[in-house]
Design an enzyme around this catalytic site. Structure first.
Site, PDB file in Angstrom:
ATOM      1  N   VAL A  72      -5.862 -10.401   8.643  1.00  0.00           N
ATOM      2  CA  VAL A  72      -6.812 -11.523   8.601  1.00  0.00           C
ATOM      3  C   VAL A  72      -6.049 -12.848   8.668  1.00  0.00           C
ATOM      4  O   VAL A  72      -4.895 -12.932   8.262  1.00  0.00           O
ATOM      5  CB  VAL A  72      -7.674 -11.504   7.315  1.00  0.00           C
ATOM      6  CG1 VAL A  72      -8.720 -10.409   7.356  1.00  0.00           C
ATOM      7  CG2 VAL A  72      -6.819 -11.382   6.074  1.00  0.00           C
ATOM      8  N   ALA A  75     -13.699  -9.943   7.556  1.00  0.00           N
ATOM      9  CA  ALA A  75     -13.590  -8.645   6.877  1.00  0.00           C
ATOM     10  C   ALA A  75     -13.438  -8.935   5.393  1.00  0.00           C
ATOM     11  O   ALA A  75     -12.850  -9.958   5.007  1.00  0.00           O
ATOM     12  CB  ALA A  75     -12.390  -7.866   7.389  1.00  0.00           C
ATOM     13  N   TRP A 100       0.828  -1.200   0.000  1.00  0.00           N
ATOM     14  CA  TRP A 100       0.000   0.000   0.000  1.00  0.00           C
ATOM     15  C   TRP A 100       0.863   1.251   0.000  1.00  0.00           C
ATOM     16  O   TRP A 100       0.729   2.097   0.859  1.00  0.00           O
ATOM     17  CB  TRP A 100      -0.901   0.005   1.241  1.00  0.00           C
ATOM     18  CG  TRP A 100      -1.881  -1.104   1.260  1.00  0.00           C
ATOM     19  CD1 TRP A 100      -3.041  -1.169   0.566  1.00  0.00           C
ATOM     20  CD2 TRP A 100      -1.809  -2.303   2.031  1.00  0.00           C
ATOM     21  NE1 TRP A 100      -3.695  -2.345   0.841  1.00  0.00           N
ATOM     22  CE2 TRP A 100      -2.967  -3.052   1.729  1.00  0.00           C
ATOM     23  CE3 TRP A 100      -0.883  -2.830   2.936  1.00  0.00           C
ATOM     24  CZ2 TRP A 100      -3.220  -4.298   2.309  1.00  0.00           C
ATOM     25  CZ3 TRP A 100      -1.133  -4.051   3.504  1.00  0.00           C
ATOM     26  CH2 TRP A 100      -2.296  -4.777   3.182  1.00  0.00           C
ATOM     27  N   ARG A 124      -3.723   5.763  -3.025  1.00  0.00           N
ATOM     28  CA  ARG A 124      -2.454   5.036  -3.000  1.00  0.00           C
ATOM     29  C   ARG A 124      -1.436   5.667  -3.921  1.00  0.00           C
ATOM     30  O   ARG A 124      -1.799   6.172  -4.987  1.00  0.00           O
ATOM     31  CB  ARG A 124      -2.666   3.572  -3.444  1.00  0.00           C
ATOM     32  CG  ARG A 124      -3.425   2.786  -2.422  1.00  0.00           C
ATOM     33  CD  ARG A 124      -3.597   1.350  -2.824  1.00  0.00           C
ATOM     34  NE  ARG A 124      -4.521   0.729  -1.892  1.00  0.00           N
ATOM     35  CZ  ARG A 124      -4.947  -0.513  -1.985  1.00  0.00           C
ATOM     36  NH1 ARG A 124      -4.522  -1.274  -2.964  1.00  0.00           N
ATOM     37  NH2 ARG A 124      -5.780  -0.998  -1.096  1.00  0.00           N
ATOM     38  N   HIS A 137      -6.743   2.102   2.545  1.00  0.00           N
ATOM     39  CA  HIS A 137      -7.874   1.164   2.428  1.00  0.00           C
ATOM     40  C   HIS A 137      -8.984   1.576   3.393  1.00  0.00           C
ATOM     41  O   HIS A 137      -8.739   2.316   4.339  1.00  0.00           O
ATOM     42  CB  HIS A 137      -7.454  -0.296   2.671  1.00  0.00           C
ATOM     43  CG  HIS A 137      -6.594  -0.512   3.885  1.00  0.00           C
ATOM     44  ND1 HIS A 137      -6.026  -1.718   4.191  1.00  0.00           N
ATOM     45  CD2 HIS A 137      -6.212   0.334   4.883  1.00  0.00           C
ATOM     46  CE1 HIS A 137      -5.337  -1.619   5.308  1.00  0.00           C
ATOM     47  NE2 HIS A 137      -5.430  -0.391   5.743  1.00  0.00           N
ATOM     48  N   GLN A 173     -13.515   1.636  -2.200  1.00  0.00           N
ATOM     49  CA  GLN A 173     -13.581   0.270  -1.692  1.00  0.00           C
ATOM     50  C   GLN A 173     -14.909   0.049  -0.991  1.00  0.00           C
ATOM     51  O   GLN A 173     -15.513   0.980  -0.471  1.00  0.00           O
ATOM     52  CB  GLN A 173     -12.446   0.017  -0.682  1.00  0.00           C
ATOM     53  CG  GLN A 173     -11.342  -0.824  -1.265  1.00  0.00           C
ATOM     54  CD  GLN A 173     -10.227  -1.105  -0.302  1.00  0.00           C
ATOM     55  OE1 GLN A 173     -10.247  -0.695   0.865  1.00  0.00           O
ATOM     56  NE2 GLN A 173      -9.229  -1.810  -0.791  1.00  0.00           N
TER      57      GLN A 173
HETATM   58  N1  PHE Z   1      -7.795  -3.685   2.812  1.00  0.00           N
HETATM   59  C1  PHE Z   1      -7.401  -4.644   1.834  1.00  0.00           C
HETATM   60  C2  PHE Z   1      -6.844  -3.949   0.598  1.00  0.00           C
HETATM   61  O1  PHE Z   1      -6.897  -2.771   0.516  1.00  0.00           O
HETATM   62  C3  PHE Z   1      -8.558  -5.516   1.418  1.00  0.00           C
HETATM   63  C4  PHE Z   1      -9.054  -6.364   2.550  1.00  0.00           C
HETATM   64  C5  PHE Z   1     -10.136  -5.963   3.297  1.00  0.00           C
HETATM   65  C6  PHE Z   1      -8.433  -7.552   2.841  1.00  0.00           C
HETATM   66  C7  PHE Z   1     -10.595  -6.740   4.329  1.00  0.00           C
HETATM   67  C8  PHE Z   1      -8.894  -8.358   3.843  1.00  0.00           C
HETATM   68  C9  PHE Z   1      -9.976  -7.934   4.579  1.00  0.00           C
HETATM   69  O2  PHE Z   1      -6.348  -4.559  -0.293  1.00  0.00           O
END
Ligand code: PHE
Length: 347
Positions: free
Chosen positions: A261, A315, A155, A204, A178, A218
């Site tokens: 996660v 998530a 990121w 980003r 994100h 998102q």
């Molecule tokens: N936040 C992650 C991304 O920007 C996506 C994501 C969200 C992954 C929730 C796992 C759980 O790529």
């Protein structure tokens, strides 16, 4: 002399009656009555005339002069009237609707976001929002991505200058990368069970190409309760993707690493441009990554004040821009933010 005057009169009355524009009439007026106009110059020769001739020519000259002036005035009036009439006819044409009315519509991404929000609402998810400018803690640290962690490279980030003005240290205030920056806030602020969606913008420092934008949206889901499992994740992926793309879309979950996660998954949709064969748009893979997802890491549940022994959560975050590419057959993600009307009129 009198034939000269009559000659001027006849030839000019003729010219005046044929004049079609005000400009033309102005020119005629000048050749007659201007500084060296034919009528203006005539009386210069009157001194050569005998008294008797002058008593005839004088009144004749005056009559012709008035007649020509009047003829020009009358003709001016006629020309004006015909111009007005022409304008009026054109005006009528406008009223009859010869110009197409342009109708505005929602941006395709806004429309898709609304569709997603409604789908989520139907199964009990409510919307939540978090700041676009956020701290390193909510965006990285609290999500199990400590300073120096290689996952930060995923990121590449835009930092805010002079963070000390806002009470932050150098490198600790950034544009969120994100919508996951909402996760800890959601868990801290809301009562269990939690069913939340965040549909919003992120930023980003990205290498731009047909699949990568620096500013996009998102759609994130945070679902925490007793007994939430990967099965719920599978169900939610299918629920949203099949509703948005229709039953035929092929969806696959594949293992993927995200520090916040465990286990983590990537959710892909088959590339509609090449039907899975691999092309420029999908980068030769045959699939477009639509979402990242997984079971919320115990570290993050703890940060949110939730006991990982009692509760579990999932998530799930996917990109409406990528989805819109597949749904509408858009070959370059950068078109969405381009503001190009030729593109927007396609919808
Ligand atoms: N936040 C992650 C991304 O920007 C996506 C994501 C969200 C992954 C929730 C796992 C759980 O790529």
């Amino acid at each position: 002399m009198d034939w000269k005057i009559l000659n001027i009169k006849n030839s000019y009355l003729e010219k005046i009656s044929r004049a079609k524009s005000l400009n033309e009439l102005d020119e005629i007026y000048l050749t007659l009555f201007g500084k060296s106009g034919e009528i203006t110059l005539l009386p210069k020769n009157f001194s050569e005339l005998s008294k008797e001739d002058l008593s005839k020519i004088g009144p004749l000259f005056n009559r012709v002069k008035t007649e020509l002036e009047k003829a020009i005035d009358d003709r001016r009036e006629k020309v004006r009237e015909s111009v007005y009439k022409q304008l009026k006819d054109e005006e009528l044409e406008l009223e009859e609707g010869s110009i197409k009315k342009r109708k505005g519509h929602l941006h395709p991404i806004t429309a898709l976001n609304e569709e997603i929000a409604n789908l989520g609402k139907k199964i009990g998810f409510q919307q939540f929002s978090a700041p676009h400018i956020d701290s390193d803690y909510y965006n990285f640290e609290g999500l199990n991505i400590p300073y120096g962690h290689p996952a930060r490279d995923l990121w590449d980030t835009l930092y805010i200058d002079h963070p000390e003005k806002y009470g932050f240290k150098e490198g600790q205030l950034l544009l969120r990368t994100h919508t996951s920056n909402a996760q800890i806030r959601i868990m801290k602020e809301l009562k269990l069970p939690i069913r939340i969606m965040v549909i919003d913008r992120l930023f980003r420092f990205e290498n731009l190409d047909a699949r990568h934008e620096h500013t996009f949206d998102q759609f994130e889901i945070v679902y925490v309760d007793k007994g939430v499992s990967m099965a719920n994740l599978q169900y939610l992926s299918e629920y949203f993707l099949k509703h948005i793309f229709g039953k035929d879309i092929k969806v696959r979950l594949r293992p993927k690493y995200y520090p916040f996660v465990e286990p983590g998954a990537g959710v892909d949709g088959e590339c509609i441009f090449c039907k899975g064969k691999g092309c420029k748009i999908c980068g030769g893979v045959g699939w477009l990554e639509l979402a990242g997802a997984g079971m919320i890491h115990p570290f993050v549940l703890n940060m949110g004040g939730i006991d990982p022994e009692k509760y579990s959560g999932l998530a799930w975050g996917f990109g409406p821009f990528r989805m819109a590419m597949l749904k509408y057959g858009v070959e370059d993600i950068r078109l969405f933010n381009s503001g190009d009307l030729r593109f927007l009129e396609r919808f």
